[in-house]
Design a protein around this motif. Structure first.
Motif, short mmCIF file in Angstrom:
data_model
loop_
_atom_site.label_atom_id
_atom_site.label_comp_id
_atom_site.label_asym_id
_atom_site.label_seq_id
_atom_site.Cartn_x
_atom_site.Cartn_y
_atom_site.Cartn_z
N GLY A 119 0.79 -1.23 0.00
CA GLY A 119 0.00 0.00 0.00
C GLY A 119 0.82 1.28 0.00
N TRP A 120 2.02 1.22 0.60
CA TRP A 120 2.85 2.41 0.76
C TRP A 120 4.28 2.08 0.37
CZ3 TRP A 120 0.51 6.87 2.99
CH2 TRP A 120 -0.77 6.66 3.48
N LEU A 121 4.88 2.95 -0.44
CA LEU A 121 6.26 2.77 -0.89
C LEU A 121 6.98 4.10 -0.77
CD1 LEU A 121 8.45 1.00 -2.35
CD2 LEU A 121 7.51 1.90 -4.51
N THR A 122 8.10 4.11 -0.05
CA THR A 122 8.90 5.33 0.07
C THR A 122 10.27 5.08 -0.52
OG1 THR A 122 7.76 6.01 2.11
CG2 THR A 122 9.90 7.03 1.66
N LEU A 123 10.69 5.96 -1.43
CA LEU A 123 11.97 5.84 -2.12
C LEU A 123 12.88 6.99 -1.71
CD1 LEU A 123 10.65 4.97 -5.71
CD2 LEU A 123 11.34 3.40 -3.89
N TYR A 124 14.08 6.64 -1.27
CA TYR A 124 15.08 7.63 -0.86
C TYR A 124 15.82 8.07 -2.11
CZ TYR A 124 18.27 9.57 2.73
OH TYR A 124 18.99 10.39 3.58
N ALA A 125 15.38 9.18 -2.69
CA ALA A 125 15.88 9.59 -4.00
C ALA A 125 17.01 10.60 -3.93
CB ALA A 125 14.73 10.15 -4.84
N PHE A 126 16.99 11.47 -2.90
CA PHE A 126 17.98 12.54 -2.81
C PHE A 126 18.07 12.96 -1.35
CE2 PHE A 126 19.65 16.83 -3.19
CZ PHE A 126 20.54 16.76 -4.26
N SER A 127 19.21 12.68 -0.73
CA SER A 127 19.35 12.99 0.69
C SER A 127 19.76 14.43 0.89
CB SER A 127 20.39 12.06 1.33
OG SER A 127 21.69 12.46 0.98
N SER A 128 19.61 14.93 2.11
CA SER A 128 20.04 16.29 2.41
C SER A 128 21.55 16.42 2.24
CB SER A 128 19.62 16.67 3.84
OG SER A 128 20.06 15.70 4.78
N LEU A 148 21.25 15.50 -11.42
CA LEU A 148 20.24 14.79 -10.63
C LEU A 148 18.92 15.55 -10.61
CD1 LEU A 148 22.34 13.52 -7.60
CD2 LEU A 148 20.99 12.10 -9.14
N THR A 149 18.99 16.85 -10.38
CA THR A 149 17.75 17.63 -10.32
C THR A 149 17.11 17.73 -11.70
OG1 THR A 149 19.06 19.68 -10.49
CG2 THR A 149 18.43 18.94 -8.28
N GLY A 150 17.93 17.79 -12.74
CA GLY A 150 17.38 17.80 -14.09
C GLY A 150 16.69 16.49 -14.43
N LEU A 151 17.28 15.37 -14.00
CA LEU A 151 16.66 14.07 -14.22
C LEU A 151 15.35 13.96 -13.45
CD1 LEU A 151 16.89 11.25 -15.48
CD2 LEU A 151 18.22 10.55 -13.48
N ASN A 178 23.22 14.97 -0.14
CA ASN A 178 23.56 14.93 -1.57
C ASN A 178 23.84 16.32 -2.15
OD1 ASN A 178 21.37 12.14 -2.49
ND2 ASN A 178 23.49 12.17 -1.78
N TRP A 179 23.40 17.38 -1.46
CA TRP A 179 23.71 18.73 -1.92
C TRP A 179 25.21 19.00 -1.90
CZ3 TRP A 179 20.06 21.20 -4.39
CH2 TRP A 179 18.71 21.00 -4.06
N ARG A 180 25.97 18.19 -1.13
CA ARG A 180 27.42 18.39 -1.04
C ARG A 180 28.17 17.77 -2.22
NH1 ARG A 180 27.76 16.00 5.09
NH2 ARG A 180 26.26 17.43 6.07
N ARG A 181 27.47 17.06 -3.07
CA ARG A 181 28.13 16.47 -4.23
C ARG A 181 28.56 17.56 -5.22
NH1 ARG A 181 24.90 10.84 -5.77
NH2 ARG A 181 25.14 9.85 -3.72
N PRO A 182 29.44 17.22 -6.16
CA PRO A 182 29.85 18.24 -7.15
C PRO A 182 28.65 18.89 -7.82
CG PRO A 182 31.21 16.27 -7.34
CD PRO A 182 30.12 15.93 -6.36
N ALA A 183 28.77 20.19 -8.06
CA ALA A 183 27.65 20.97 -8.59
C ALA A 183 27.11 20.37 -9.88
CB ALA A 183 28.08 22.41 -8.82
N GLU A 184 27.99 19.85 -10.74
CA GLU A 184 27.54 19.27 -12.00
C GLU A 184 26.65 18.06 -11.77
OE1 GLU A 184 29.39 17.43 -16.17
OE2 GLU A 184 30.72 18.12 -14.56
#
Length: 253
Positions: free
Chosen positions: A68-77, A90-93, A79-85
């Motif tokens: 009934g319920w599915l939660t997907l961890y798609a982008f952690s707080s 990721l946000t574009g995808l 992950n903002w520390r990853r390279p800007a590119e």
């Protein structure tokens, strides 16, 4: 709390689900996109794109198994520390997924909700979140939560600050505060706690995901990179869950 690591035997058929206990809520830490791409000498974005295909398979498996319920961890707080590119990719995808997959999710009866610090995304992305939630609000076949800019510690801290403000303003009596009341201040207010938490890529960590909510979740760690995840892996995790004896701290009978 029991922990089990699984490997999928080659060619194994999807197990029958009719007689097994099915978790009401499954949460998934989708891990391994980067390693999948590196193993193929592809850019990380190729791994993220392949991971988006695995998201489709996971959603279909949840529907087919009547979760009934599915939660997907798609982008952690974090992950903002990853390279800007990479963050831009990721946000574009994510934006592309919301725009091009929403109609299919709606046809499948999926209700989509975003949990996390959505205010950290740009205004255009926030409008995409709101549009997706509005269009799918009446669907009941599967409740899909996508955790974006989410961190378990920040979720708890945010709730604590909100509770302190409510006490200060006289809206909450601290003597009446209990776990149920506390849960109403979390991003997951109104969402049942996960019964089963699955992590791919062979890592044995929760990575700051649903720390409060997963207190009694059964944990299953799969030795498969997320882009290779499929319905058989999902079924194997459900079978493992069905074999567990959930006591919630009580002594065995």
């Amino acid at each position: 709390m029991q922990v089990e690591r699984l490997e999928e035997p080659a060619g194994k058929a999807v197990p029958e689900t009719a007689q097994r206990a099915v978790p009401r809520h499954v949460a998934v830490i989708m891990d391994g996109n980067g390693r999948w791409a590196a193993a193929r000498r592809l850019p990380r974005l190729a791994g993220h794109r392949a991971g988006a295909q695995a998201v489709r398979r996971c959603i279909q498996a949840a529907i087919q198994n009547k979760v009934g319920w599915l939660t997907l961890y798609a982008f952690s707080s974090e992950n903002w520390r990853r390279p800007a590119e990479e963050v831009t990719d990721l946000t574009g995808l994510l934006r592309h997924y919301l725009r091009h997959e929403l109609a299919e999710l709606h046809r499948e009866g999926v209700r989509l909700r975003v949990i996390g610090e959505r205010e950290r995304f740009d205004r255009d992305m926030c409008r995409e979140f709101e549009r997706a939630e509005r269009i799918t609000a009446g669907n009941t076949r599967l409740n899909l939560m996508v955790a974006l800019s989410y961190g378990g510690r920040s979720d708890i801290l945010r709730a604590t600050v909100a509770i302190a403000e409510a006490v200060r303003d006289g809206r909450l009596d601290p003597a009446q505060l209990d776990e149920q009341q506390f849960g109403r201040f979390l991003y997951t207010d109104g969402i049942p706690d996960p019964d089963l938490m699955v992590r791919t890529s062979g890592e044995f960590r929760l990575s700051n995901f649903l720390l409060w909510q997963a207190a009694y979740a059964e944990l299953v760690f799969l030795d498969v990179l997320w882009p290779d995840f499929g319905p058989t892996h999902f079924a194997e995790a459900l079978d493992t869950y069905a074999r567990r004896e959930r006591r919630f701290g009580a002594r065995p009978g």
